[in-house]
Structure formats: C-alpha cells, structure tokens
Design an enzyme around this catalytic site. Structure first.
Site, mmCIF file in Angstrom:
data_model
loop_
_atom_site.group_PDB
_atom_site.id
_atom_site.type_symbol
_atom_site.label_atom_id
_atom_site.label_comp_id
_atom_site.label_asym_id
_atom_site.label_seq_id
_atom_site.Cartn_x
_atom_site.Cartn_y
_atom_site.Cartn_z
ATOM 1 N N ASN A 46 19.094 37.997 -2.017
ATOM 2 C CA ASN A 46 19.165 39.330 -1.316
ATOM 3 C C ASN A 46 17.881 40.237 -1.570
ATOM 4 O OD1 ASN A 46 21.621 38.600 -0.154
ATOM 5 N ND2 ASN A 46 22.802 39.945 -1.474
ATOM 6 N N ARG A 372 22.756 32.447 15.779
ATOM 7 C CA ARG A 372 22.725 31.637 14.644
ATOM 8 C C ARG A 372 23.636 30.634 14.631
ATOM 9 N NH1 ARG A 372 19.440 34.622 10.920
ATOM 10 N NH2 ARG A 372 19.971 36.886 10.835
ATOM 11 N N ARG A 402 16.170 36.802 12.664
ATOM 12 C CA ARG A 402 15.368 36.899 11.658
ATOM 13 C C ARG A 402 15.793 35.817 10.648
ATOM 14 N NH1 ARG A 402 12.390 41.124 9.790
ATOM 15 N NH2 ARG A 402 14.004 42.668 10.684
ATOM 16 N N HIS A 432 22.659 40.245 19.948
ATOM 17 C CA HIS A 432 23.085 40.168 18.781
ATOM 18 C C HIS A 432 24.669 39.776 19.100
ATOM 19 C CE1 HIS A 432 25.106 40.913 14.547
ATOM 20 N NE2 HIS A 432 24.359 40.265 14.435
ATOM 21 N N TYR A 465 32.044 33.116 5.674
ATOM 22 C CA TYR A 465 32.119 34.330 6.403
ATOM 23 C C TYR A 465 33.375 34.821 6.731
ATOM 24 C CZ TYR A 465 26.946 34.097 6.289
ATOM 25 O OH TYR A 465 25.645 33.861 6.034
ATOM 26 N N ARG A 561 31.205 46.712 3.655
ATOM 27 C CA ARG A 561 30.390 45.891 2.678
ATOM 28 C C ARG A 561 29.390 46.378 1.895
ATOM 29 N NH1 ARG A 561 28.313 41.478 5.415
ATOM 30 N NH2 ARG A 561 26.366 42.152 4.691
ATOM 31 N N HIS A 589 32.225 39.992 7.077
ATOM 32 C CA HIS A 589 31.297 40.175 8.094
ATOM 33 C C HIS A 589 32.105 40.546 9.326
ATOM 34 C CE1 HIS A 589 28.581 38.206 11.197
ATOM 35 N NE2 HIS A 589 27.541 38.705 10.423
#
Length: 686
Positions: A46, A372, A402, A432, A465, A561, A589
């Site tokens: 992270n 993704r 990314r 997204h 997730y 979160r 998520h």
C-alpha cells in the site's frame, strides 16, 4: 479557517490513517500469525503505491505551482509532504517492531531467517558454496566510473550498494541488482529450518564480488518511482490508443524516483551522492530494519500451510439461496431481481448467466464494461464464445485501469481477434462502472437482463473483496443502461437519467438532491436519515451538504474503509455524523447508499465512492433497488456493519480511529455474513 480545519482532514493524512489500520491487523495477536504476515506485506505494498501515485502527484504539483492549495485543509503540496514524511517514519518503526516480533514467533514453527553473525562454520561453508554455484554466475555488478555511468535502477527492485576503496585510497561505488527470476529469493539452507534472503546473501559476499577493493560500507537499497502519469494529457491522436498505452507503461517505469529505502545506515556523504545520482532530495530517504520487500512472506506461508492454526479458518463462497443453479439463470432473473454478495456467495450464477447468454440462440447482443479482470478469466472466455457464435458483443475495456493496463491490453487484443467490438474508454474520463447488458429477442419480443455491480468482474478478487451484484430484468433500468453504452460507443457521456445515477453528469447532483430532501424532512420535524458505505469520501461539495444535513438534524451513518476527509462528532457541525472503518480479512469494496427512513428509503448499490474523481471525472453507475426483499437485505447488512465491534474502528472528533468499547457481544461483521451464507446454503441443500 480554524473551523474548516476541525471539520476536514487532509486526504493524504487520512489515507495514512487507513494504512495504520492495516498495520494494526499485523500487530493484532488475535489474528493468526501467517495472516499477520499478510497484513504487514499489504501495509508495505500500500505504501509503495502511495508514494508512486500520491506523493509523486504532490511532487509534480510543487513543480507546477508550489503555492497550490488543496480545497479542504488549504495545505500546499510542500506542507502535505512535510506532514506525510514523519507519519511514514513513525508507522515504519511500528512495522519494524512487529516484523521482529513475528519473526521470533516463527521460530516456534521451525522457520527462522539466518543472521550471518550467528551461523556455524558448517553453515557458513554451505552458504559460500551455494553462492558461488547458484548466484554469483547470474549477477551483474557495476562499478561507477568515467566509463561506466550510474545505472538505471528499476522501480521497486532491490540493489546491493557498496562503497569501495582502491589500493591508492580512492573511493568508488559498486552496485549489484539483486532481483533475478532464475534463483530463489528465499533460500533454504541445506534442508534445515533456516532460510536466507538472496539479497542478504549477495550483500554479505560483496567482498568476493568486488575483489581487489576494500569494502568500506554496504547496504541494500530500493527505489520507488513516480507512477502518476496523466494519460489523457499526453495522448497523441496520431497513435492507436492501445499502442499509446503500451508506450505510456514503458514511460512510467522510467519516471523520477520519489523514495529511496535503505536496509543499513550509511555515511551521509554516500547518501548525498546516491541522492545526487538519483536526483532525489534527502528527505525522501528512509531507513528500515525489515526486508525491503516483504512479498517473500507468502513463500513462508506455503511452507507452513499444513499448520492450520496459523491461518484464518477456511472459507469458501457459498451457493446463493436466490438461485436454483440447476435451472436457467436468465429465466430466474426475468421472474425476479437477484442479488449476489461476494465473497460470501459464489460468483457462479453470474458466470453461468454470461455463458447462457453466449450460447442462447435468442440472445442478440451483450454489452459490458471491463475495468479489472482475472488473468484466467471465464468472463472473457464467455464473451469470446458469444462473438464466435455470431452475437453482437460490445466491450469497453478501460486501458487506464492503474497497474492493470498490460493485462487489459492483452485481453482487448483477444476480444478483437474473436470479433468483439472493443472500445477503449473516453477522453478525459475513466470508465469505472460495472455494467453488463444482455438483449434477447424471442418471437419478436425484446427482453433484457442488466447486471450492475459495485465491483468484481474478477473471479480471483471476488473471493477476497466484499462486493454486491444486482441482476434485473427491469426494462427501465435496461433502457438507461443501453443509453450508457450508446453514449460510450460515441465517445460521449449520459446527460440525464430517471433511474440510474450515472457520473459524471447525473450522480453528484442527484446525491445532493437526495441529501437536500432529507434536510427538508428534518426541518419539518420529521425523522431523516442517510446511510453510506464506500471506500473513500473526499468530494467537498457532497461533504459540505452532509455537514448542512447534520446541522439540520439528519442522522448520518457512514462505513468508510479508507480515506475520510470529513471529521465526525465536531460540536455544532458534524454532531449527527458517525464514521466507522472496517479493516478485516476481506477488503471492504461494496458501495451502498441509503436515503430516507423506514418506509420511504431509497437504496442504491454503486461502483462510485464519493471522491471528486469518481463523481465528476469517471463514468460510474449506481442502481436503485426496487425489489423490497433485496432492499431490506442491504439495509440489514448495513446495520450489521454499524454494529461491528471487532474489526470496525470508530472515528472520533479529532480524526482518530479506535475499536468501539462497549459491553455488546463481540460481532465481526465479515464472519457473521459468512456464517449466514453457510446456513443459507445448508437450507438450500436440505
């Protein structure tokens, strides 16, 4: 000004507080030992991304305008960096401490990393022979001099650096790349329970590598490079967009360093010299007592896999009670809306629905946005099969996802080769949204299946997730989803909607309108409520409206979160706002928006956090929940998360996070949801 600073927290400092919560899980002795290792590794990775993206962005901002101020706490880029660095140093000291503790605990399980100062003569001989045979032939040392310039140091790679003294007293710098896929990083010493990291072995044998020199000092270093490239500002219209992204990825690997980590302290002059070569300011140099890359802990976990007490209890995504997997999935969705909750419930019904669509002779088209996906993706396989079966398949592949760009570029090629129409996103906006639309035409009648999620078209992360996936045959939702795809196909964005919330034009404004409606109820003396679950909250316009709602008496609960730039519980400002963050076994998520009290509540699930980049600079989709049972299910989930007193931290009026202290029965919401999923699956099977 003073009041603003009490209500708002700087985004970067809030993120560091989130990563501190990750580190706390590594420090938590109630978490199984091998899982604590995972949290330590996540903390480190992270932080890598934080420096690559956020710190890199701040450094770029300083070059553009050093007096630029962010809109919440009015801090300049320099002020933010000056606040970030001591916080990172403080957290890293905690990481060093907990790492040492965990390594001590591993000795009880016959795992220990070798210290060259404490090994026997026999072990020393073994290591020397191993080095000479297995590693020495594969390394490429460099001595910096007039004929050999300072080499390019790859992002996040480990290098051994040595200060070398010649026989006539001159100093030179030796550098050895330590990363090599042909030898193991975690080396087992002659079949025993002792292990060594390859970079430590290379560093130890530096005198054997640079023969004829006296080694005055040595260390391991690791460089983190800026990864914050604005793809849209650099786009060359004369290039194929996919080819442009390939070049952009290459460019990112060569961007300026933003951090240097060292495993040992070195003379200040040497540090200054390295910084000069790297064009890096001294303040971006960090010393650490832990290995510079903790990814090797996963190898240790593999060795200890049979010791089940060192890991979380095994959990497997369960069969959803909403589906009969023996019957066609699309037919079931046409009868009633369905919701899947990952990782507690299996992704199988959605995958089966997509495969049915690929094979169904009545399906005429499939449209989908991909951000993704897994490396071995069943979703991609179904889309390719659909195209090969003659269906009109339109896929938007976001090449600007990314750090997933290379994976997405490869998938886009395969989809195109199969006959799919592939769109590569929009100028100025990332796509997204998690949106899929299947169109069927049977006996002249058109019907639709629309799937809208909070994330996860990825079989692997759907087990890690927490995400939500709605599947509906609602025509109004389908027609608006079709408008989204039509706009994307023309390189445009949707300007107005009646059902879906669609960023960048129809999400922030509609959210603010719903907050205003709760304010009106509160001013009329009626109960008013807002419940929000998301990853991050940074959108100042929405936050200002939430403050206004709090002042009006609207009760606001938020489960956030990560970053939260709004500080709750500030007297006279945010008294009616409560913020909790859940950091546990699974990455939270899912996004849930709730507006209104019981009986009049509006509930949405969404792909969007309330960050300006999501609400105004991305294509995001939130879907209203019209099915009463699903609406109640989501509200109950939200209430359960608010009641978590094991993995939730509550934010106080100073912006600090603490586990709630109360006399309630301990409740870990993630474990609760999994137990519930197992019970539901048992009832279905019985």
């Amino acid at each position: 000004m003073k009041t603003q600073q009490k209500i708002f927290m700087n985004r970067e400092l809030s993120w560091l507080k989130f990563n501190e919560r990750v580190l706390e899980e590594a420090e938590n002795r109630e978490v199984p030992l091998c899982e604590r290792l995972t949290f330590a590794s996540i903390y480190q990775s992270n932080l890598d991304e934080f420096f690559m993206v956020r710190v890199g962005s701040l450094i770029d901002q300083m070059l553009l305008d050093k007096n630029m101020k962010e809109n919440k706490t009015k801090m300049t880029p320099q002020e933010q960096i000056d606040a970030i660095i001591p916080q990172v140093q403080k957290l890293n000291r905690r990481k060093d401490s907990v790492y040492e503790e965990m390594m001590d605990s591993l000795k009880e399980h016959n795992i220990h990393l070798v210290n060259f100062q404490k090994i026997s003569k026999k072990e020393s001989e073994y290591l020397r022979a191993y080095f000479q045979a297995e590693i020495a032939p594969l390394i490429s040392p460099t001595i910096i001099g007039k004929r050999q310039p300072f080499p390019f140091l790859k992002n996040k790679e480990i290098y051994a650096v040595a200060v070398l003294e010649t026989k006539n007293g001159k100093e030179k710098l030796g550098i050895i790349p330590c990363g090599n896929e042909t030898f193991d990083r975690l080396i087992n010493i002659s079949g025993k329970d002792a292990y060594m990291l390859s970079e430590e072995m290379i560093l130890h044998y530096v005198p054997r590598i640079f023969k004829g020199y006296h080694v005055k000092a040595k260390t391991l270093i690791r460089i983190t490079r800026n990864a914050d490239i604005d793809a849209d500002s650099m786009y060359d219209e004369d290039l194929d967009y996919r080819d442009f992204m390939v070049e952009l990825i290459k460019k990112r690997k060569k961007l300026a360093p933003v951090r240097m980590e060292l495993s040992r302290e070195m003379d200040g002059e040497i540090i200054d010299l390295l910084c000069e070569y790297l064009e890096l300011e001294r303040k971006y140099v960090f010393y650490t007592q832990t290995p510079l890359d903790l990814s090797f802990v996963f190898k240790i976990q593999d060795i200890l896999r049979k010791e089940t007490e060192l890991f979380f209890e095994k959990r497997v995504p369960q069969r959803s009670p909403q589906f009969n997997e023996e019957m066609p999935i699309m037919d079931q969705i046409e009868k009633e809306d369905k919701l899947l909750s990952y990782p507690y419930e299996s992704m199988r019904p959605f995958l089966k629905m997509l495969q049915e669509a690929a094979e169904d002779k009545d399906v005429v088209s499939i449209k989908m946005t991909l951000y993704r996906v897994a490396k071995q993706s069943k979703i991609i396989a179904s889309l390719i099969e659909a195209a090969e079966n003659g269906k009109d398949v339109t896929i938007l592949v976001e090449l600007k996802a990314r750090f997933d760009e290379e994976n997405n570029i490869e998938w886009s090629r395969q989809l195109e080769d199969a006959g799919c129409r592939v769109i590569y996103g929009l100028d100025g906006y990332k796509v997204h949204s998690k949106l899929c639309l299947v169109t069927r035409k049977k006996k002249g009648k058109v019907s639709y299946i629309t799937q809208i999620g909070t994330g996860n078209y990825n079989e692997k992360t759907s087990r890690l997730y927490t995400d939500l996936s709605l599947m509906t045959a609602n025509v109004d939702i389908a027609l608006e989803a079709a408008e989204v795809f039509q706009a994307l196909s023309m390189g445009e964005t949707v300007e107005e909607t009646d059902h879906l919330l669609v960023a960048p034009h129809c999400l922030q404004n509609k959210v603010i309108h719903m907050i205003d409606r709760e304010i009106e109820h509160a001013k009329a003396g009626e109960p008013a409520y807002i419940g929000l679950k998301m990853n991050s909250l940074t959108d100042k316009k929405i936050m200002e409206k939430l403050i206004k709602a709090s002042k009006a008496g609207v009760k606001i609960d938020m489960v956030i979160r990560g970053i939260c730039c709004l500080i709750p519980g500030v007297k006279g400002e945010t008294d009616n706002i409560q913020v909790r963050s859940i950091v546990g076994r699974y990455l939270e998520h899912s996004r849930i928006y709730i507006f209104g009290t019981k009986g009049r509540e509006k509930v949405y699930i969404a792909s969007a956090d309330f960050m300006t980049r999501n609400t105004l600079r991305r294509v995001e989709v939130a879907v209203p929940i019209y099915n009463t049972d699903i609406k109640m299910q989501l509200i109950e989930m939200f209430i359960t998360m608010l009641s978590d007193n094991v993995k939730a931290r509550e934010e106080d009026h100073n912006g600090n996070y603490k586990i709630p202290k109360n006399q309630d029965t301990p409740l870990n919401s993630q474990e609760f949801f999994y137990k519930q999923a197992y019970l539901n699956a048992e009832n279905v099977n019985s």
